[in-house]
Write an enzyme that holds these catalytic residues in place. Sequence first.
Site, PDB file in Angstrom:
ATOM      1  N   THR A 114      -2.236  -1.522  -4.651  1.00 24.12           N
ATOM      2  CA  THR A 114      -3.459  -1.086  -4.015  1.00 24.12           C
ATOM      3  C   THR A 114      -3.048  -0.207  -2.864  1.00 24.12           C
ATOM      4  O   THR A 114      -2.018  -0.479  -2.267  1.00 24.12           O
ATOM      5  CB  THR A 114      -4.170  -2.334  -3.439  1.00 24.12           C
ATOM      6  N   ARG A 140     -12.801  -8.719 -14.323  1.00 25.05           N
ATOM      7  CA  ARG A 140     -12.031  -9.355 -13.243  1.00 25.05           C
ATOM      8  C   ARG A 140     -12.060  -8.490 -11.971  1.00 25.05           C
ATOM      9  O   ARG A 140     -11.857  -7.291 -12.031  1.00 25.05           O
ATOM     10  CB  ARG A 140     -10.583  -9.564 -13.699  1.00 25.05           C
ATOM     11  N   GLY A 192     -10.472  -8.220  -7.979  1.00 28.13           N
ATOM     12  CA  GLY A 192      -9.499  -8.729  -7.022  1.00 28.13           C
ATOM     13  C   GLY A 192     -10.066  -8.701  -5.607  1.00 28.13           C
ATOM     14  O   GLY A 192     -11.286  -8.691  -5.410  1.00 28.13           O
ATOM     15  N   THR A 197      -2.528  -5.960   0.049  1.00 23.89           N
ATOM     16  CA  THR A 197      -2.155  -5.542  -1.291  1.00 23.89           C
ATOM     17  C   THR A 197      -1.522  -6.744  -1.985  1.00 23.89           C
ATOM     18  O   THR A 197      -1.159  -7.712  -1.346  1.00 23.89           O
ATOM     19  CB  THR A 197      -1.182  -4.352  -1.232  1.00 23.89           C
ATOM     20  N   GLY A 198      -1.406  -6.672  -3.288  1.00 23.11           N
ATOM     21  CA  GLY A 198      -0.799  -7.791  -4.012  1.00 23.11           C
ATOM     22  C   GLY A 198      -1.817  -8.508  -4.873  1.00 23.11           C
ATOM     23  O   GLY A 198      -2.864  -7.962  -5.221  1.00 23.11           O
ATOM     24  N   HIS A 199      -1.495  -9.723  -5.210  1.00 22.45           N
ATOM     25  CA  HIS A 199      -2.265 -10.495  -6.176  1.00 22.45           C
ATOM     26  C   HIS A 199      -3.598 -10.939  -5.546  1.00 22.45           C
ATOM     27  O   HIS A 199      -3.645 -11.876  -4.756  1.00 22.45           O
ATOM     28  CB  HIS A 199      -1.419 -11.695  -6.585  1.00 22.45           C
ATOM     29  N   GLY A 200      -4.658 -10.242  -5.910  1.00 25.89           N
ATOM     30  CA  GLY A 200      -5.943 -10.413  -5.243  1.00 25.89           C
ATOM     31  C   GLY A 200      -6.473 -11.830  -5.243  1.00 25.89           C
ATOM     32  O   GLY A 200      -7.143 -12.252  -4.298  1.00 25.89           O
TER      33      GLY A 200
HETATM   34  N1  GLY Z   1      -4.956  -6.320  -4.753  1.00 26.66           N
HETATM   35  C1  GLY Z   1      -5.649  -5.733  -5.792  1.00 26.66           C
HETATM   36  C2  GLY Z   1      -6.080  -6.645  -6.828  1.00 26.66           C
HETATM   37  O1  GLY Z   1      -5.586  -7.758  -6.934  1.00 26.66           O
HETATM   38  O2  GLY Z   1      -6.937  -6.276  -7.595  1.00 26.66           O
END
Ligand code: GLY
Length: 294
Positions: free
Chosen positions: A199, A227, A229, A250-253
């Site tokens: 992101t 889905r 995030g 940023t990273g795993h939303g």
């Molecule tokens: N950080 C962006 C997402 O997980 O969609």
Amino acid sequence: MQRRELIKLLGLGTIAAGIGNKAFSATNKKVKGPLVLSTWYNQSVTANLAAWKILEAKGTALDAVEAGVQVSENDWGNCCVGLGANPDREGHVTLDASIMNHRYEIGAVAALERIKSPIHTARLVMEKTPHVMLVGLGAQEFAVSQGAALEKEVLSDHAQKSYDEWLKKSEYQPIMNIEKQGGPHMPDPMESGEFNHDTIGMIAMDAEGNLSGACTTSGMGFKMRGRLGDSPIIGAGLYVDNEVGAATATGHGEEVIRICGSFLVVELMRQGHSPEQACKKAVERSKAKTPRDR
Ligand code: GLY
């Protein structure tokens, strides 16, 4: 006494990846705008330069962050931002974005398709509607009503290649796994090879000392259709409090949403933590609260 003045007196607040309080750094040095920061997406430098041009000419932080992240949105060659990015598992590129200014004004779009600049649409949601978020077809129709072109739905060459490769296995399991530790989970991105999303989040302070932020993404590559995030969710992917600081993620939303990550960082700065400490504490919170060992 204004809270900002109080913070100045206390010498709290700061600057960093959250940008902290605009008056003083953790070492009590006065911090002056303009400045700009963005997440680790490898085009950050180019994006920052675009933002910097505006800041240097005494433009607003809001204009700067919008123009900055648009560099990534317009880059047909990246995996994770804009229409050239990786699609969802059905082959559609769906985009999310949010924007926030120094006056607590916010705008966001989610699951937006065929529109080149989700961040601009998010800004228009903020400025032209009484709402803060539009999603899907409604967001697309709004963007078009405001003059955006409805782009053809085509994948970029690199996205098509990645998608074709992904389709060979299609191992993504949208059905949540119940693991030993309990609780619903997405597949492990490191194991499944889905850790290919990123992101661009950007925060800036202008010469007036005002903060704004912008965050834009195509989300997780080959994600389940629908889905979302953290990026379009104010408080998760982005948060700005002009009296305290700003943060973006940023990273795993899923993990960022779980701890209201950007809001948490700003609130920790409000309590007197430096941006670095605040980010560290947020990561520690995420690690402690995520129902699996990531
Ligand atoms: N950080 C962006 C997402 O997980 O969609």
